[in-house]
Design an enzyme around this catalytic site. Sequence first.
Site, PDB file in Angstrom:
ATOM      1  N   ASP A  93     -68.548 -90.392 -20.606  1.00 56.16           N
ATOM      2  CA  ASP A  93     -68.677 -90.766 -22.016  1.00 56.16           C
ATOM      3  C   ASP A  93     -69.557 -89.737 -22.718  1.00 56.16           C
ATOM      4  O   ASP A  93     -70.151 -88.869 -22.091  1.00 56.16           O
ATOM      5  CB  ASP A  93     -69.229 -92.190 -22.151  1.00 56.16           C
ATOM      6  CG  ASP A  93     -70.595 -92.352 -21.516  1.00 56.16           C
ATOM      7  OD1 ASP A  93     -71.268 -91.336 -21.272  1.00 56.16           O
ATOM      8  OD2 ASP A  93     -70.998 -93.499 -21.266  1.00 56.16           O
ATOM      9  N   SER A  94     -69.641 -89.840 -24.029  1.00 59.43           N
ATOM     10  CA  SER A  94     -70.313 -88.791 -24.804  1.00 59.43           C
ATOM     11  C   SER A  94     -71.815 -88.984 -24.923  1.00 59.43           C
ATOM     12  O   SER A  94     -72.536 -88.080 -25.321  1.00 59.43           O
ATOM     13  CB  SER A  94     -69.722 -88.750 -26.212  1.00 59.43           C
ATOM     14  OG  SER A  94     -70.079 -89.931 -26.928  1.00 59.43           O
ATOM     15  N   GLY A  95     -72.300 -90.187 -24.599  1.00 67.29           N
ATOM     16  CA  GLY A  95     -73.706 -90.516 -24.819  1.00 67.29           C
ATOM     17  C   GLY A  95     -73.950 -91.242 -26.119  1.00 67.29           C
ATOM     18  O   GLY A  95     -75.038 -91.757 -26.359  1.00 67.29           O
ATOM     19  N   GLY A  96     -72.915 -91.305 -26.971  1.00 65.03           N
ATOM     20  CA  GLY A  96     -73.088 -91.922 -28.285  1.00 65.03           C
ATOM     21  C   GLY A  96     -73.490 -93.380 -28.220  1.00 65.03           C
ATOM     22  O   GLY A  96     -74.396 -93.824 -28.932  1.00 65.03           O
ATOM     23  N   PHE A  97     -72.834 -94.162 -27.345  1.00 66.47           N
ATOM     24  CA  PHE A  97     -73.131 -95.595 -27.274  1.00 66.47           C
ATOM     25  C   PHE A  97     -74.541 -95.834 -26.751  1.00 66.47           C
ATOM     26  O   PHE A  97     -75.251 -96.709 -27.244  1.00 66.47           O
ATOM     27  CB  PHE A  97     -72.119 -96.312 -26.381  1.00 66.47           C
ATOM     28  CG  PHE A  97     -72.393 -97.786 -26.266  1.00 66.47           C
ATOM     29  CD1 PHE A  97     -72.024 -98.648 -27.291  1.00 66.47           C
ATOM     30  CD2 PHE A  97     -73.041 -98.313 -25.162  1.00 66.47           C
ATOM     31  CE1 PHE A  97     -72.297-100.011 -27.200  1.00 66.47           C
ATOM     32  CE2 PHE A  97     -73.311 -99.671 -25.062  1.00 66.47           C
ATOM     33  CZ  PHE A  97     -72.936-100.525 -26.089  1.00 66.47           C
ATOM     34  N   ASP A 147     -69.658 -89.727 -30.868  1.00 68.63           N
ATOM     35  CA  ASP A 147     -69.354 -90.621 -31.986  1.00 68.63           C
ATOM     36  C   ASP A 147     -70.566 -91.457 -32.332  1.00 68.63           C
ATOM     37  O   ASP A 147     -71.534 -91.519 -31.579  1.00 68.63           O
ATOM     38  CB  ASP A 147     -68.179 -91.544 -31.635  1.00 68.63           C
ATOM     39  CG  ASP A 147     -68.523 -92.491 -30.495  1.00 68.63           C
ATOM     40  OD1 ASP A 147     -69.249 -92.090 -29.562  1.00 68.63           O
ATOM     41  OD2 ASP A 147     -68.073 -93.657 -30.521  1.00 68.63           O
ATOM     42  N   GLN A 189     -63.134 -95.361 -34.516  1.00 69.50           N
ATOM     43  CA  GLN A 189     -64.156 -96.314 -34.926  1.00 69.50           C
ATOM     44  C   GLN A 189     -63.655 -97.070 -36.167  1.00 69.50           C
ATOM     45  O   GLN A 189     -62.491 -97.028 -36.487  1.00 69.50           O
ATOM     46  CB  GLN A 189     -65.487 -95.594 -35.180  1.00 69.50           C
ATOM     47  CG  GLN A 189     -66.183 -95.094 -33.923  1.00 69.50           C
ATOM     48  CD  GLN A 189     -66.774 -96.215 -33.076  1.00 69.50           C
ATOM     49  OE1 GLN A 189     -66.747 -97.395 -33.445  1.00 69.50           O
ATOM     50  NE2 GLN A 189     -67.334 -95.855 -31.922  1.00 69.50           N
ATOM     51  N   GLY A 216     -66.730 -99.257 -30.452  1.00 70.53           N
ATOM     52  CA  GLY A 216     -67.243-100.230 -31.412  1.00 70.53           C
ATOM     53  C   GLY A 216     -66.706-101.630 -31.240  1.00 70.53           C
ATOM     54  O   GLY A 216     -66.860-102.466 -32.139  1.00 70.53           O
ATOM     55  N   ASP A 266     -63.176 -99.641 -19.047  1.00 66.01           N
ATOM     56  CA  ASP A 266     -64.341 -99.463 -18.179  1.00 66.01           C
ATOM     57  C   ASP A 266     -65.372-100.520 -18.527  1.00 66.01           C
ATOM     58  O   ASP A 266     -65.385-101.039 -19.651  1.00 66.01           O
ATOM     59  CB  ASP A 266     -64.980 -98.079 -18.373  1.00 66.01           C
ATOM     60  CG  ASP A 266     -65.921 -98.062 -19.570  1.00 66.01           C
ATOM     61  OD1 ASP A 266     -67.148 -98.174 -19.357  1.00 66.01           O
ATOM     62  OD2 ASP A 266     -65.434 -97.984 -20.718  1.00 66.01           O
ATOM     63  N   CYS A 304     -58.561-113.074  -0.282  1.00 69.03           N
ATOM     64  CA  CYS A 304     -58.960-111.746  -0.792  1.00 69.03           C
ATOM     65  C   CYS A 304     -59.057-110.774   0.373  1.00 69.03           C
ATOM     66  O   CYS A 304     -59.586-111.107   1.439  1.00 69.03           O
ATOM     67  CB  CYS A 304     -60.287-111.840  -1.527  1.00 69.03           C
ATOM     68  SG  CYS A 304     -60.945-110.242  -2.079  1.00 69.03           S
ATOM     69  N   CYS A 306     -60.690-107.835   0.381  1.00 68.17           N
ATOM     70  CA  CYS A 306     -61.822-106.905   0.324  1.00 68.17           C
ATOM     71  C   CYS A 306     -62.668-107.007   1.591  1.00 68.17           C
ATOM     72  O   CYS A 306     -62.616-108.008   2.323  1.00 68.17           O
ATOM     73  CB  CYS A 306     -62.672-107.154  -0.913  1.00 68.17           C
ATOM     74  SG  CYS A 306     -63.840-108.533  -0.795  1.00 68.17           S
ATOM     75  N   CYS A 309     -64.864-110.269   1.802  1.00 68.38           N
ATOM     76  CA  CYS A 309     -64.179-111.527   2.091  1.00 68.38           C
ATOM     77  C   CYS A 309     -63.569-111.555   3.494  1.00 68.38           C
ATOM     78  O   CYS A 309     -63.420-112.629   4.084  1.00 68.38           O
ATOM     79  CB  CYS A 309     -63.101-111.791   1.044  1.00 68.38           C
ATOM     80  SG  CYS A 309     -63.783-112.237  -0.567  1.00 68.38           S
ATOM     81  N   HIS A 335     -66.991-106.888  -3.589  1.00 69.95           N
ATOM     82  CA  HIS A 335     -65.988-107.895  -3.936  1.00 69.95           C
ATOM     83  C   HIS A 335     -65.590-107.811  -5.408  1.00 69.95           C
ATOM     84  O   HIS A 335     -64.399-107.821  -5.733  1.00 69.95           O
ATOM     85  CB  HIS A 335     -66.498-109.303  -3.635  1.00 69.95           C
ATOM     86  CG  HIS A 335     -65.587-110.355  -4.184  1.00 69.95           C
ATOM     87  ND1 HIS A 335     -64.393-110.709  -3.575  1.00 69.95           N
ATOM     88  CD2 HIS A 335     -65.646-111.086  -5.334  1.00 69.95           C
ATOM     89  CE1 HIS A 335     -63.778-111.619  -4.309  1.00 69.95           C
ATOM     90  NE2 HIS A 335     -64.512-111.874  -5.380  1.00 69.95           N
TER      91      HIS A 335
END
Length: 369
Positions: A93-97, A147, A189, A216, A266, A304, A306, A309, A335
């Site tokens: 990611d860009s770091g904006g958030f 952004d 946005q 956003g 994500d 499951c 995994c 489990c 899990h």
Amino acid sequence: MAFKFSVLKTASDSRARLGIIETNHGLIETPVFMPVGTQATVKTMTPDELVDAGAEIILSNTYHLYLRPGSEIIKAAGGLHKFMNWSRPILTDSGGFQIFSLGKLRNITEEGVVFRSHLDGSKHFIGPEESMEIQMELGSDIAMAFDECPPYPADYNYTRQSADLTYRWAKRCKTRHNSSEQALFGIVQGGMYHDLRRTSAYQLGELDFPGYGIGGLSVGEPKPLMYEVLSELIPHMPEDKPRYLMGVGSPDCLIEGVLRGIDMFDCVLPTRIARHGTVMTRKGNLTIRDRPFAKDFQPIEPGCSCYTCKNYSRAYIRHLLKAKEVLGIRLTSIHNVTFLLHLMEDIREAIRSDTLLEFRAKFFAEYAG
């Protein structure tokens, strides 16, 4: 650069679609969920465990890796893939958030953002050009444009100015980004305002990025409002580019997002709640630390596949969590990440067989219970 997105099938009863992304580090089947490795690690999980869980791509955080250990160190190590021993695709990611989340510790200007490190209070500046430099040093397969993420709620004028700034920054990002090994995605946005979202989508579409994030959302608004924004927005986004709904990862949101045409997701959710003793199942979340599980010797979710489990009981995992043993949060994390990745496999199969609405109805009938 080997970056290519192909739509393989579109559902007949929704905007859901199957696709495949080609990168230098492998193929990604979409719709896809990307586990988050904020500090160049998905918390408590090894790369081999992520592969076993079915992860095709992970996300790492530009802001955090810039502050520690520094992108120059990662570049010297041969890039993020070698640094963390992950051979499959990575999105940064860009770091904006993260900078947006600093609140009073940052000041946004036309040039970029001056902020104080959450680690030691030191002063830093990141603008579009700096974000591109950092991400190119990290060497991810997909980078995100820098952004501004407006808060929720935010008034119309502020949100419009924010979306306009994001567009101007996107143009600067595209000018500065010159890596032939990395695809750069723009970020749409516009908050909860349909006209601002449409304008942002059209403006960024004209810049012809290889893919587009939707930022956003999942910032505190009710889920029905997020679904409404997506339903209105998606028809105005390019059909031939991947659409990435940023920061969303609960099972219900994954299904509803796919139905509306989202290709990539994500979220830190699966590992974050795992550290607090909560696990995901088809019948809803269980807080496995609670007393009722002390003598429950069945797996977290019967059936499951995994590692957790197949080998451990709810009672044992509860014991580990209560005893503050690290293995407890490793097992819950394995899990939860596997659960979401397997859910995405089921979603892709439902699109393939054109039964996604049936899958959704069946899933929610059980999940609600």
